[in-house]
Design a protein around this motif. Structure first.
Motif, PDB file in Angstrom:
ATOM      1  N   ASP A  96       0.780  -1.374  -0.036  1.00 55.69           N
ATOM      2  CA  ASP A  96       0.055  -0.029  -0.083  1.00 55.69           C
ATOM      3  C   ASP A  96       0.790   1.238   0.006  1.00 55.69           C
ATOM      4  OD1 ASP A  96      -2.514  -1.185  -0.217  1.00 55.69           O
ATOM      5  OD2 ASP A  96      -2.485  -1.340   2.178  1.00 55.69           O
ATOM      6  N   HIS A  97       1.706   1.126   0.755  1.00 55.01           N
ATOM      7  CA  HIS A  97       2.974   2.513   0.875  1.00 55.01           C
ATOM      8  C   HIS A  97       3.755   2.635  -0.310  1.00 55.01           C
ATOM      9  CE1 HIS A  97       5.317  -0.863   2.058  1.00 55.01           C
ATOM     10  NE2 HIS A  97       6.343  -0.072   1.950  1.00 55.01           N
ATOM     11  N   ARG A  98       3.707   1.595  -1.024  1.00 61.64           N
ATOM     12  CA  ARG A  98       4.649   1.915  -2.451  1.00 61.64           C
ATOM     13  C   ARG A  98       3.586   2.264  -3.434  1.00 61.64           C
ATOM     14  NH1 ARG A  98       6.972  -3.246  -4.104  1.00 61.64           N
ATOM     15  NH2 ARG A  98       8.553  -1.876  -5.085  1.00 61.64           N
ATOM     16  N   ARG A  99       2.481   2.455  -3.155  1.00 64.28           N
ATOM     17  CA  ARG A  99       1.507   3.064  -4.452  1.00 64.28           C
ATOM     18  C   ARG A  99       1.169   4.631  -4.400  1.00 64.28           C
ATOM     19  NH1 ARG A  99      -2.553  -2.369  -4.015  1.00 64.28           N
ATOM     20  NH2 ARG A  99      -1.259  -3.592  -5.706  1.00 64.28           N
ATOM     21  N   VAL A 100       1.572   5.290  -5.361  1.00 58.05           N
ATOM     22  CA  VAL A 100       1.509   6.625  -5.555  1.00 58.05           C
ATOM     23  C   VAL A 100       0.189   7.260  -5.158  1.00 58.05           C
ATOM     24  CG1 VAL A 100       1.732   8.699  -7.031  1.00 58.05           C
ATOM     25  CG2 VAL A 100       3.596   6.970  -6.982  1.00 58.05           C
ATOM     26  N   PRO A 101      -0.822   6.734  -5.679  1.00 55.93           N
ATOM     27  CA  PRO A 101      -2.194   7.249  -5.331  1.00 55.93           C
ATOM     28  C   PRO A 101      -2.618   7.010  -3.940  1.00 55.93           C
ATOM     29  CG  PRO A 101      -2.461   5.692  -7.475  1.00 55.93           C
ATOM     30  CD  PRO A 101      -1.237   5.635  -6.868  1.00 55.93           C
ATOM     31  N   ASN A 102      -2.071   5.840  -3.233  1.00 56.16           N
ATOM     32  CA  ASN A 102      -2.104   5.716  -1.799  1.00 56.16           C
ATOM     33  C   ASN A 102      -1.300   6.837  -0.991  1.00 56.16           C
ATOM     34  OD1 ASN A 102      -3.906   3.621  -2.084  1.00 56.16           O
ATOM     35  ND2 ASN A 102      -2.301   2.272  -1.697  1.00 56.16           N
ATOM     36  N   LEU A 103      -0.130   7.045  -1.439  1.00 55.02           N
ATOM     37  CA  LEU A 103       0.811   8.127  -0.757  1.00 55.02           C
ATOM     38  C   LEU A 103       0.029   9.639  -0.817  1.00 55.02           C
ATOM     39  CD1 LEU A 103       4.357   7.220  -1.613  1.00 55.02           C
ATOM     40  CD2 LEU A 103       3.225   6.874   0.609  1.00 55.02           C
ATOM     41  N   GLU A 104      -0.461   9.634  -2.127  1.00 54.25           N
ATOM     42  CA  GLU A 104      -1.189  11.211  -2.402  1.00 54.25           C
ATOM     43  C   GLU A 104      -2.476  11.177  -1.338  1.00 54.25           C
ATOM     44  OE1 GLU A 104      -0.383  12.065  -7.042  1.00 54.25           O
ATOM     45  OE2 GLU A 104      -1.858  10.627  -6.436  1.00 54.25           O
ATOM     46  N   THR A 105      -2.965  10.253  -1.163  1.00 57.20           N
ATOM     47  CA  THR A 105      -4.594  10.422  -0.574  1.00 57.20           C
ATOM     48  C   THR A 105      -3.916  10.361   0.907  1.00 57.20           C
ATOM     49  OG1 THR A 105      -5.543   8.785  -1.845  1.00 57.20           O
ATOM     50  CG2 THR A 105      -6.541   9.147   0.497  1.00 57.20           C
ATOM     51  N   PHE A 106      -2.854   9.435   1.356  1.00 56.00           N
ATOM     52  CA  PHE A 106      -2.388   9.853   2.896  1.00 56.00           C
ATOM     53  C   PHE A 106      -1.798  11.223   3.210  1.00 56.00           C
ATOM     54  CE2 PHE A 106       0.808   9.782   6.095  1.00 56.00           C
ATOM     55  CZ  PHE A 106       0.123   9.214   7.066  1.00 56.00           C
ATOM     56  N   LEU A 107      -0.972  11.771   2.267  1.00 57.31           N
ATOM     57  CA  LEU A 107      -0.438  12.711   2.596  1.00 57.31           C
ATOM     58  C   LEU A 107      -1.384  14.037   2.447  1.00 57.31           C
ATOM     59  CD1 LEU A 107       2.925  12.205   0.616  1.00 57.31           C
ATOM     60  CD2 LEU A 107       2.714  12.494   3.362  1.00 57.31           C
ATOM     61  N   GLY A 108      -2.382  13.927   1.482  1.00 53.34           N
ATOM     62  CA  GLY A 108      -3.334  15.035   1.498  1.00 53.34           C
ATOM     63  C   GLY A 108      -4.225  14.772   2.758  1.00 53.34           C
ATOM     64  N   ARG A 109      -4.513  14.043   3.239  1.00 55.14           N
ATOM     65  CA  ARG A 109      -5.115  13.642   4.518  1.00 55.14           C
ATOM     66  C   ARG A 109      -4.275  14.221   5.905  1.00 55.14           C
ATOM     67  NH1 ARG A 109      -9.250  10.673   5.578  1.00 55.14           N
ATOM     68  NH2 ARG A 109      -8.546   9.664   7.320  1.00 55.14           N
ATOM     69  N   HIS A 110      -2.967  14.213   5.780  1.00 51.91           N
ATOM     70  CA  HIS A 110      -2.509  14.540   6.999  1.00 51.91           C
ATOM     71  C   HIS A 110      -1.134  15.139   6.954  1.00 51.91           C
ATOM     72  CE1 HIS A 110      -4.358  11.193   8.943  1.00 51.91           C
ATOM     73  NE2 HIS A 110      -4.179  10.612   7.928  1.00 51.91           N
ATOM     74  N   ALA A 111      -0.777  15.671   5.978  1.00 57.30           N
ATOM     75  CA  ALA A 111       0.423  16.626   5.673  1.00 57.30           C
ATOM     76  C   ALA A 111      -0.077  17.795   4.804  1.00 57.30           C
ATOM     77  CB  ALA A 111       1.695  15.688   5.132  1.00 57.30           C
ATOM     78  N   SER A 112       0.942  18.273   3.972  1.00 56.76           N
ATOM     79  CA  SER A 112       0.623  19.301   3.276  1.00 56.76           C
ATOM     80  C   SER A 112       0.778  18.881   2.006  1.00 56.76           C
ATOM     81  CB  SER A 112       1.414  20.751   3.643  1.00 56.76           C
ATOM     82  OG  SER A 112       2.921  20.206   3.351  1.00 56.76           O
ATOM     83  N   VAL A 113      -0.076  19.447   1.092  1.00 58.41           N
ATOM     84  CA  VAL A 113      -0.051  19.379  -0.501  1.00 58.41           C
ATOM     85  C   VAL A 113       0.352  20.542  -1.093  1.00 58.41           C
ATOM     86  CG1 VAL A 113      -1.387  18.434  -2.310  1.00 58.41           C
ATOM     87  CG2 VAL A 113      -1.637  17.405  -0.322  1.00 58.41           C
ATOM     88  N   LEU A 114       1.285  20.487  -2.078  1.00 59.67           N
ATOM     89  CA  LEU A 114       1.780  21.685  -2.804  1.00 59.67           C
ATOM     90  C   LEU A 114       1.400  21.682  -4.188  1.00 59.67           C
ATOM     91  CD1 LEU A 114       5.604  21.737  -1.727  1.00 59.67           C
ATOM     92  CD2 LEU A 114       3.403  23.087  -0.540  1.00 59.67           C
ATOM     93  N   ALA A 115       1.145  22.812  -4.853  1.00 58.39           N
ATOM     94  CA  ALA A 115       0.646  22.768  -5.987  1.00 58.39           C
ATOM     95  C   ALA A 115       1.710  22.492  -6.974  1.00 58.39           C
ATOM     96  CB  ALA A 115      -0.024  24.271  -6.341  1.00 58.39           C
ATOM     97  N   ALA A 116       1.493  21.624  -8.005  1.00 54.90           N
ATOM     98  CA  ALA A 116       2.541  21.493  -8.966  1.00 54.90           C
ATOM     99  C   ALA A 116       2.970  22.742  -9.744  1.00 54.90           C
ATOM    100  CB  ALA A 116       1.926  20.629 -10.008  1.00 54.90           C
ATOM    101  N   THR A 117       4.396  23.011  -9.857  1.00 52.49           N
ATOM    102  CA  THR A 117       4.732  24.273 -10.277  1.00 52.49           C
ATOM    103  C   THR A 117       6.185  24.265 -10.915  1.00 52.49           C
ATOM    104  OG1 THR A 117       5.334  26.642  -9.818  1.00 52.49           O
ATOM    105  CG2 THR A 117       5.711  25.113  -8.083  1.00 52.49           C
ATOM    106  N   ALA A 118       6.414  24.737 -11.876  1.00 46.58           N
ATOM    107  CA  ALA A 118       7.692  24.830 -12.581  1.00 46.58           C
ATOM    108  C   ALA A 118       8.692  25.590 -12.135  1.00 46.58           C
ATOM    109  CB  ALA A 118       7.826  24.871 -14.162  1.00 46.58           C
ATOM    110  N   ASP A 119       8.204  26.620 -11.115  1.00 44.48           N
ATOM    111  CA  ASP A 119       9.166  27.723 -10.579  1.00 44.48           C
ATOM    112  C   ASP A 119       9.853  27.308  -9.341  1.00 44.48           C
ATOM    113  OD1 ASP A 119       9.952  29.939  -9.773  1.00 44.48           O
ATOM    114  OD2 ASP A 119       8.209  31.179  -9.848  1.00 44.48           O
TER     115      ASP A 119
END
Length: 125
Positions: A96-119
């Motif tokens: 489960d922890h090796r799957r990107v969609p699961n990490l995205e879900t987990f980090l979105g629930r518990h940490a901070s999520v940054l917007a994608a940017t090239a700057d």
């Protein structure tokens, strides 16, 4: 087994995580998304193989956070919040922890999520 609380990392922690991820450049040489039985907690596939999520998991361990444990704990408590891509009926601490969609879900629930940017000047403050 407890790990450090997962919250938005402090600036010093971010530097440690980034350095730990950078240290893996050239180490993880074989793309290998295969399911395999691994230890729990602190389970890992061999360092020379894995996927991008394995690099993230290894890097977070540098600040005392075992995403294998944390994702598993959260999935056990909130399984319906996670993607149903793989047809699972419950959490699997081997993958489960090796799957990107699961990490995205987990980090979105518990940490901070940054917007994608090239700057490179864009940071979370």
């Amino acid at each position: 087994p407890g790990t450090a609380a997962v919250t938005a990392p402090h600036e010093a922690d971010v530097a440690v995580v980034l350095a730990a991820a950078h240290a893996q450049v050239g180490v993880t040489r074989v793309y290998d998304p295969a399911w395999r039985r691994i230890d729990f907690p602190n389970g890992d596939v061999p360092a020379d193989r894995g996927v991008c999520a394995d690099v993230v998991v290894r890097a977070w361990r540098a600040i005392g956070v075992d995403l294998q444990v944390e994702v598993n704990r959260d999935m056990r408590a909130h399984f319906a919040a996670y993607p149903r891509i793989w047809g699972l009926r419950g959490p699997d601490p081997n993958i489960d922890h090796r799957r990107v969609p699961n990490l995205e879900t987990f980090l979105g629930r518990h940490a901070s999520v940054l917007a994608a940017t090239a700057d490179p000047a864009d940071t979370a403050r």
